[in-house]
Design an enzyme around this catalytic site. Structure first.
Site, short mmCIF file in Angstrom:
data_model
loop_
_atom_site.label_atom_id
_atom_site.label_comp_id
_atom_site.label_asym_id
_atom_site.label_seq_id
_atom_site.Cartn_x
_atom_site.Cartn_y
_atom_site.Cartn_z
N ARG A 29 30.90 12.32 -17.59
CA ARG A 29 31.71 13.11 -18.52
C ARG A 29 33.17 12.69 -18.38
NH1 ARG A 29 30.51 18.19 -21.10
NH2 ARG A 29 28.43 17.78 -20.30
N THR A 55 22.11 10.51 -30.22
CA THR A 55 20.97 10.76 -29.33
C THR A 55 20.00 9.61 -29.54
OG1 THR A 55 21.28 13.12 -29.49
CG2 THR A 55 19.10 12.39 -28.81
N LEU A 70 6.24 3.40 -3.03
CA LEU A 70 7.11 2.72 -3.98
C LEU A 70 6.32 1.66 -4.76
CD1 LEU A 70 10.00 2.26 -5.07
CD2 LEU A 70 10.30 0.56 -3.27
N SER A 99 0.83 -1.21 0.00
CA SER A 99 0.00 0.00 0.00
C SER A 99 0.87 1.26 0.00
CB SER A 99 -0.91 0.00 1.23
OG SER A 99 -0.11 -0.03 2.40
N GLY A 100 2.17 1.10 -0.04
CA GLY A 100 3.08 2.25 0.05
C GLY A 100 3.34 2.91 -1.30
N HIS A 107 24.13 5.35 -5.92
CA HIS A 107 23.95 5.49 -7.38
C HIS A 107 25.24 5.95 -8.08
CE1 HIS A 107 19.90 4.95 -6.23
NE2 HIS A 107 19.53 6.21 -6.10
N LYS A 117 17.30 0.21 -0.50
CA LYS A 117 18.12 1.03 0.39
C LYS A 117 17.22 1.82 1.33
CE LYS A 117 18.79 5.05 -2.58
NZ LYS A 117 18.32 6.25 -1.97
N ARG A 120 25.02 10.51 -21.45
CA ARG A 120 23.93 11.21 -20.79
C ARG A 120 22.91 10.18 -20.32
NH1 ARG A 120 22.01 16.86 -21.12
NH2 ARG A 120 19.80 16.75 -20.67
N LEU A 146 21.34 1.04 -11.56
CA LEU A 146 21.94 -0.05 -12.34
C LEU A 146 20.98 -0.59 -13.40
CD1 LEU A 146 23.88 -1.97 -9.57
CD2 LEU A 146 24.82 -0.54 -11.40
C1 BG6 Z 1 16.52 7.80 -5.05
C2 BG6 Z 1 16.78 8.91 -4.06
O1 BG6 Z 1 17.29 6.67 -4.75
O2 BG6 Z 1 16.82 8.25 -6.36
C3 BG6 Z 1 15.98 10.13 -4.41
O3 BG6 Z 1 16.42 8.46 -2.77
C4 BG6 Z 1 16.22 10.55 -5.85
O4 BG6 Z 1 16.30 11.23 -3.55
C5 BG6 Z 1 16.04 9.34 -6.77
O5 BG6 Z 1 15.30 11.56 -6.17
C6 BG6 Z 1 16.42 9.69 -8.20
O6 BG6 Z 1 16.01 8.67 -9.06
P1 BG6 Z 1 15.65 8.96 -10.58
O7 BG6 Z 1 15.45 7.62 -11.18
O8 BG6 Z 1 14.41 9.81 -10.58
O9 BG6 Z 1 16.80 9.70 -11.16
#
Ligand code: BG6
Length: 509
Positions: free
Chosen positions: A365, A418, A34, A31-32, A257, A165, A388, A197
């Site tokens: 970069r 692109t 995510l 229900s959250g 990340h 995480k 990019r 990833l």
């Molecule tokens: C999450 C962070 O892991 O990644 C967030 O907790 C951040 O703060 C998000 O906004 C960014 O993810 P994306 O996929 O929108 O670039």
């Protein structure tokens, strides 16, 4: 089944599903936010593309008492699929079980539901997959309950768990968490997700690097002056300041990340694309990096911009009622890492990330060294290879060319790939969609291994402890700006040249 078969056969992973395998995918924390924004929409996309195993059944599990219809109503606004038939067909595969996270009752009910689905299916070969879309506080109790009530131990079955995480706050807390979880499950059953990833251009790094002879001989300290990995978001943390304040940008984005991206840029060629070969190489790179200290970082915290165009941008980080008035938490960080191995010694790896900045952008970069003896009047700028990541996925290379026409002057231009121009009509899958598929297929390559995580925390823990103790205060920067001005000087002093004369077209205003 054809789409799934094609992927299984084309992928590095072994084909694991036969037509009669029974797959039950449980989303805990159903229900959250995510679950509703990312996990159910990703499962629905896989379902619509016929990539999800056709026999796959999905269960939502959470504390609230909900019907599947209520679950669907929460998630449907975030679905890519707008077709009602697709949506109702997808939700017909979903059931819901409610229960607590720390007592056996709910998990016994969950197990009964899974068994009921398995019996109806009738297959001996059973896959039980659990996605923990849950806060870290319930992480261990949930794993313990799953292990005791829902786990199978037979040659004919496989159980796996995805965890999100934060994986701890520092090396010790992360090790404690890892010990608790590895006491319950073996490494092959644990999938620590870092959704970067699963991004197309992050996955692309391996093929760009190891599939192009062009790059092999230049990918080292002889030719490369500096690597800058950037993450910028144009919005602040208002509304989630409470969560953010306990973490800060270094824990939220940089330690995971950006460091994962760094590993893929810097690692040696793996022996194969098997998960263990790739993850071995990532760990080796991390081992060559010394822990960071206060002088290795520039920190910032955004303040409201009175000229901001939106209400949000007029508010500073500390205007959030969830953030203490005297918070020293960084919302911007720029760090310099050194990889002390043969390939990279002396090449600064800069990672910078920030909230409430001037644009949304993530990129890598690679800046090459100066051209020796520039015979074209000093007009040759350093070459840069830019990957990019988002938005507008692209690979481009800043080059010097002859200015068109009668002149013989050098001019900076680019080789440009692109994605949305070169590959028309592509629909790049969301990172979660791709990683959930990897999880279903049992491919661990794009998930973080226990030793990799420990190395990442080793690099950041001394710095984080000093920052937690208030040893360095972040500098103010206005909402919507490029961040902390002093970071430019820090990056320049590290070896990067801001001398380019050409702006990539997507960045032109
Ligand atoms: C999450 C962070 O892991 O990644 C967030 O907790 C951040 O703060 C998000 O906004 C960014 O993810 P994306 O996929 O929108 O670039």
């Amino acid at each position: 089944m054809e789409a799934l078969e094609a992927i299984q056969n084309g992928a590095a992973s072994k084909p694991i599903f036969s037509k009669d395998s029974c797959v039950v995918f449980t989303v805990l924390g159903a229900s959250g936010d995510l679950a509703k924004k990312k996990i159910f929409p990703s499962l629905c996309n896989l379902f619509e593309k016929k990539i999800l195993p056709p026999t796959c059944q999905i269960i939502g599990y959470a504390r609230s008492s909900l019907t599947t219809k209520q679950l669907a109503d929460k998630s449907n606004p975030f679905m890519k699929a707008k077709n009602k038939d697709v949506l109702s067909s997808f939700w017909s595969h979903v059931s819901y079980v409610s229960g607590t996270y720390d007592t056996p009752d709910g998990f016994i009910k969950l197990n009964e539901k899974i068994e009921e689905l398995e019996k109806a299916h009738g297959s001996e070969k059973r896959f039980r997959l659990f996605y923990l879309a849950l806060p870290p506080s319930v992480f261990i109790p949930v794993c313990t309950q799953l292990k005791h009530n829902c786990w199978l131990a037979s040659n004919n079955s496989e159980c796996r768990v995805i965890v999100e995480k934060p994986f701890g706050r520092d090396l010790d807390t992360s090790n404690e968490l890892s010990q608790a979880i590895t006491a319950l499950f073996n490494e092959m059953e644990i999938y620590r997700i870092d959704h970067y990833l699963g991004k197309e251009m992050v996955l692309n790094l391996m093929i760009l690097r190891f599939g192009n002879e062009l790059f092999r001989s230049v990918w080292n300290r002889e030719r490369i002056a500096c690597v800058v990995i950037t993450f910028k978001e144009p919005f602040g943390t208002y509304g989630r300041g409470g969560y953010f304040d306990t973490n800060g940008i270094v824990r939220d984005v940089m330690q995971n990340h950006l460091l994962q991206i760094l590993c893929l840029v810097a690692m040696e060629r793996p022996v194969s694309v098997d998960a263990s070969d790739i993850r071995d190489e990532k760990v080796k790179v991390l081992k060559f990096i010394k822990p960071l200290d206060l002088d290795d970082v520039v920190l910032g915290q955004y303040v409201g911009n009175p000229d901001g165009k939106t209400e949000d941008s007029k508010l500073g980080y500390r205007d959030d009622p969830g953030v203490p008035n005297d918070s020293k938490t960084a919302t911007y960080a720029c760090a310099k890492l050194q990889i002390d191995n043969d390939r990279w010694a002396g090449v600064p790896f800069i990672m910078k990330c920030g909230k409430a900045m001037n644009e949304r952008k993530a990129e890598i970069r690679i800046q090459f060294r100066d051209t020796p003896s520039d015979i074209f009047g000093g007009n040759c700028q350093r070459n840069e290879l830019v990957i990019r990541v988002q938005p507008n996925e692209a690979v481009y290379c800043k080059m010097n060319v002859k200015s068109p026409g009668m002149t013989f002057a050098a001019e900076e231009s680019e080789l440009n790939l692109t994605y949305h121009e070169r590959f028309e009509d592509i629909d790049l899958p969301d990172a979660y969609e791709r990683l959930i598929l990897d999880f279903i297929l049992g491919t661990q390559t794009n998930f973080v291994r226990t030793d990799e995580l420990a190395e990442a925390w080793r690099i950041f823990t001394p710095l984080l402890h000093k920052l937690d103790a208030g040893a360095k205060c972040p500098v103010d920067y206005p909402y919507g700006s490029r961040g902390v001005a002093a970071a430019d000087e820090f990056i320049r002093a590290s070896g990067f040249k801001f001398s380019g004369t050409y702006k990539w077209k997507a960045e032109k205003k």
